[in-house]
Design an enzyme around this catalytic site. Structure first.
Site, mmCIF file in Angstrom:
data_model
loop_
_atom_site.group_PDB
_atom_site.id
_atom_site.type_symbol
_atom_site.label_atom_id
_atom_site.label_comp_id
_atom_site.label_asym_id
_atom_site.label_seq_id
_atom_site.Cartn_x
_atom_site.Cartn_y
_atom_site.Cartn_z
ATOM 1 N N LEU A 1 -31.435 -53.565 42.998
ATOM 2 C CA LEU A 1 -30.203 -52.965 43.505
ATOM 3 C C LEU A 1 -30.607 -51.761 44.330
ATOM 4 C CD1 LEU A 1 -27.850 -53.048 40.366
ATOM 5 C CD2 LEU A 1 -27.750 -54.556 42.339
ATOM 6 N N ASP A 2 -30.009 -51.614 45.513
ATOM 7 C CA ASP A 2 -30.378 -50.459 46.333
ATOM 8 C C ASP A 2 -29.901 -49.176 45.656
ATOM 9 O OD1 ASP A 2 -27.635 -49.727 47.369
ATOM 10 O OD2 ASP A 2 -27.785 -51.769 48.168
ATOM 11 N N VAL A 3 -30.331 -48.051 46.180
ATOM 12 C CA VAL A 3 -30.090 -46.770 45.527
ATOM 13 C C VAL A 3 -28.596 -46.491 45.363
ATOM 14 C CG1 VAL A 3 -30.480 -44.282 45.685
ATOM 15 C CG2 VAL A 3 -32.267 -45.852 46.396
ATOM 16 N N THR B 1 -26.154 -48.682 45.113
ATOM 17 C CA THR B 1 -25.422 -49.724 44.374
ATOM 18 C C THR B 1 -25.587 -49.509 42.877
ATOM 19 O OG1 THR B 1 -25.754 -51.294 46.173
ATOM 20 C CG2 THR B 1 -25.154 -52.202 44.038
#
Length: 392
Positions: A256-258, A260
């Site tokens: 998960l990106d930062v 999200t």
């Protein structure tokens, strides 16, 4: 009546004349009731020893019938079964006049006999989802070939794994709900090797390896999806410091990106991690997406039909409007693609940049009301559903 008569009257026992007699009863240690039986000092009535109570004979074979009632079994649990007074209660089943057995209530998958039915998590995961079969139809291998004379009885292995009690596990076997190495087993004498046998109950895989760990992490915004970060940003390992599985080498399934938030699976089961991220198994992932409103009609159909991105077309499996407030719209989308930042890029392509993004479900595993930043171990029923979703 004379004064002496009034003093000896039972009606005046608590009056002036009865006071000496009451105190003498206390001295006798018998209590107030003992004076009435003439057991205390100062009583003119002779003491009579109580007759021993006769023990009534109780036939062990008729303990639940009328003969056993009234016996001196005070304090002991009654051996009479419910319904023993009904006509035909003492007759053997199947004979004329015997009571008919009550039918069993509940489906085979009811909580009383469901695999891992007593666990807290994973009670409403629905039917077991399995990928398409790649090994052809199930073979009819003789059960004698599956039997391991040096192994452990199948029902004992199941009970030790927490499926249910041993008696319920035996019922599951005789009902044909248990598979060993892909073959249905119906014999109670089966012995298996817990280290090598693959056991399924109602389609759920029983994980017998206690060294494997399966956890859910609710990632907050601003946390990097890595175990270590050279830039010193918050990462997953910071939330594992107080966990009992700190010494285990864990993988995070997917990323998960930062910005999200939401569900990340952590495990040391390498085979499961590979299958969950492999596109051929098409494991669905559910996201809640917040964008600016109003959201015009037709955008959802466009996302389901597919939009063109720089690395090829992409589409969502399902689209549902959850909530709408002035200036904000909350949408639920499900997709099985594992491409980087796929949800954000798809909404950018239709002209609605994502304001907030939360992953709430991966396959059959959901966040529910789990607190953000917390980590919990999966229940065994959840593990079974997760393994079954990728063909394990």
């Amino acid at each position: 009546m004379t004064q002496a008569g009034r003093q000896g009257s039972p009606r005046n026992g608590s009056g002036r004349g009865g006071e000496p007699q009451r105190s003498s009863s206390r001295q006798g240690g018998k209590g107030a009731g003992a004076g009435k039986r003439g057991a205390g000092f100062g009583s003119e009535r002779p003491h009579r020893a109580a007759k021993p109570r006769e023990e009534r004979f109780v036939d062990p074979d008729l303990a639940g019938s009328q003969q056993g009632r009234g016996a001196s079994n005070a304090g002991k649990p009654s051996s009479r079964k419910p319904g023993a007074r009904k006509p035909g209660a003492n007759k053997a089943p199947g004979t004329p006049g015997a009571l008919k057995p009550k039918p069993r209530t509940g489906a085979p998958g009811a909580a009383a006999s469901r695999a891992f039915g007593s666990e807290r998590f994973g009670q409403n995961l629905g039917p077991v989802r399995k990928p398409g079969r790649t090994k052809g139809p199930r073979g009819n291998v003789p059960q004698s070939e599956l039997h391991d004379a040096d192994g452990v009885r199948l029902q004992k292995v199941m009970a030790s794994a927490g499926v249910a009690s041993r008696r319920v596990c035996e019922e599951m076997i005789t009902e044909g709900r248990v598979e060993v190495d892909g073959n249905v087993v119906t014999e109670l004498g089966m012995r298996v090797d817990p280290k090598t046998a693959v056991i399924h109950v109602d389609g759920l895989r029983i994980q017998l390896d206690e060294n494997l760990v399966y956890m859910v992490f609710n990632k907050p915004k601003g946390v990097v999806s890595t175990m270590e970060d050279p830039e010193g940003r918050p990462c997953i390992s910071d939330f594992l410091k107080n966990n009992k599985n700190t010494g285990e080498r864990l993988f995070h399934v997917g990323r998960l990106d930062v910005a999200t938030e939401g569900l990340l699976l952590l495990t040391n089961d390498g085979e499961l991690a590979n299958r969950l991220t492999h596109p051929s198994y098409e494991v669905p992932k559910t996201y809640l997406v917040q964008v600016r409103g109003p959201f015009p009609q037709g955008i959802g159909a466009q996302l389901k039909a597919g939009v063109e991105l720089e690395d090829g077309p992409a589409a969502v499996d399902s689209f549902r409007l959850v909530d709408s407030t002035p200036g904000h719209v909350l949408i639920e989308v499900v997709l099985h693609s594992g491409k980087n930042r796929i949800v954000r890029r798809m909404f950018d392509a239709v002209g609605f940049p994502v304001q907030r993004l939360v992953r709430v479900k991966v396959g059959p595993i959901g966040l529910g009301d789990q607190r953000q930043g917390s980590i919990r171990n999966l229940g065994k029923q959840e593990i079974g559903h997760l393994l079954a979703s990728v063909g394990l």
